[in-house]
Design a protein around this motif. Structure first.
Motif, PDB file in Angstrom:
ATOM      1  N   GLU A 276      47.661  35.490  39.048  1.00  0.00           N
ATOM      2  CA  GLU A 276      47.661  36.898  38.624  1.00  0.00           C
ATOM      3  C   GLU A 276      49.089  37.436  38.537  1.00  0.00           C
ATOM      4  OE1 GLU A 276      45.268  39.104  41.407  1.00  0.00           O
ATOM      5  OE2 GLU A 276      43.524  37.829  41.041  1.00  0.00           O
TER       6      GLU A 276
ATOM      7  N   SER B 244      51.036  35.802  35.635  1.00  0.00           N
ATOM      8  CA  SER B 244      50.502  36.244  34.346  1.00  0.00           C
ATOM      9  C   SER B 244      50.919  37.675  34.038  1.00  0.00           C
ATOM     10  CB  SER B 244      48.975  36.142  34.333  1.00  0.00           C
ATOM     11  OG  SER B 244      48.572  34.803  34.491  1.00  0.00           O
ATOM     12  N   ARG B 245      50.953  38.496  35.068  1.00  0.00           N
ATOM     13  CA  ARG B 245      51.291  39.905  34.883  1.00  0.00           C
ATOM     14  C   ARG B 245      52.806  40.117  34.792  1.00  0.00           C
ATOM     15  NH1 ARG B 245      49.391  41.601  39.379  1.00  0.00           N
ATOM     16  NH2 ARG B 245      51.363  41.824  40.445  1.00  0.00           N
TER      17      ARG B 245
ATOM     18  N   GLU C 120      45.104  31.786  43.287  1.00  0.00           N
ATOM     19  CA  GLU C 120      44.587  32.752  42.303  1.00  0.00           C
ATOM     20  C   GLU C 120      45.465  33.997  42.240  1.00  0.00           C
ATOM     21  OE1 GLU C 120      40.539  33.270  43.581  1.00  0.00           O
ATOM     22  OE2 GLU C 120      39.965  31.268  42.856  1.00  0.00           O
ATOM     23  N   ARG C 121      45.929  34.468  43.400  1.00  0.00           N
ATOM     24  CA  ARG C 121      46.833  35.635  43.409  1.00  0.00           C
ATOM     25  C   ARG C 121      48.164  35.285  42.741  1.00  0.00           C
ATOM     26  NH1 ARG C 121      44.619  37.230  49.021  1.00  0.00           N
ATOM     27  NH2 ARG C 121      45.836  35.430  49.594  1.00  0.00           N
TER      28      ARG C 121
END
Length: 172
Positions: free
Chosen positions: A145, A148-149, A141-142
């Protein structure tokens, strides 16, 4: 599957695992036959499967079935985009500290960055993710993130456009 991609080193690391696993190796190359023979020699033939070339649209089905991704490159990859690709599927990555991999793989955050060629550490990192599904999930999940960022294609294009506009303005 060429020498610098480290599939042979991955196999030697997998031989050290004491947890159940199945490894799918995707791709073709002149080192494939050697690696298949090595897998048999190491007693991994029933747990390591060489699938050959897989079209881009089929990769998703493999990614959805994974618990973790091993990026075993031992040559200094400029970036190893496969890592960024699999992070979009919220998968943790285990990779050797080679080249630009450390630019996107943050040890203990979105996977494990292993000292170059350290088979024991590679095996230990894979074991940890296979034993601790919650850890694997949170690292994945990290990673999602981060990718995506930091690696958002739209923002990348906007940044390029902005750069080009500045260059044009400076030239005027």
């Amino acid at each position: 599957i060429i020498r610098g991609k480290g599939v042979d080193v991955l196999l030697e690391s997998l031989a050290l695992l004491e947890v159940p696993f199945e490894c799918i190796v995707l791709g073709e190359g002149n080192h494939r036959e050697y690696c298949q023979n090595l897998a048999r020699k190491l007693g991994l033939a029933d747990r390591v499967h060489f699938k050959g070339f897989v079209p881009q649209e089929e990769l998703k089905s493999y990614y959805r079935e994974c618990s973790a991704i091993a990026v075993s490159s031992v040559w200094p990859e400029p970036i190893a985009t496969v890592g960024l690709e699999v992070m979009r599927y919220a998968l943790p990555v285990v990779a050797f500290d080679a080249g630009g991999i450390k630019d996107w793989l943050h040890d203990g955050v979105n996977g494990f960055l292993v000292p170059w060629m350290d088979r024991q550490a590679f095996a230990a990192s894979l074991t940890r993710l296979l034993r601790d599904k919650q850890l694997a999930r949170s690292m994945g999940e990290r990673g999602l993130e981060i990718v995506s960022r930091k690696y958002n294609f739209g923002e990348y294009i906007e940044g390029l456009e902005s750069l080009f506009e500045r260059v044009v303005q400076e030239k005027r």
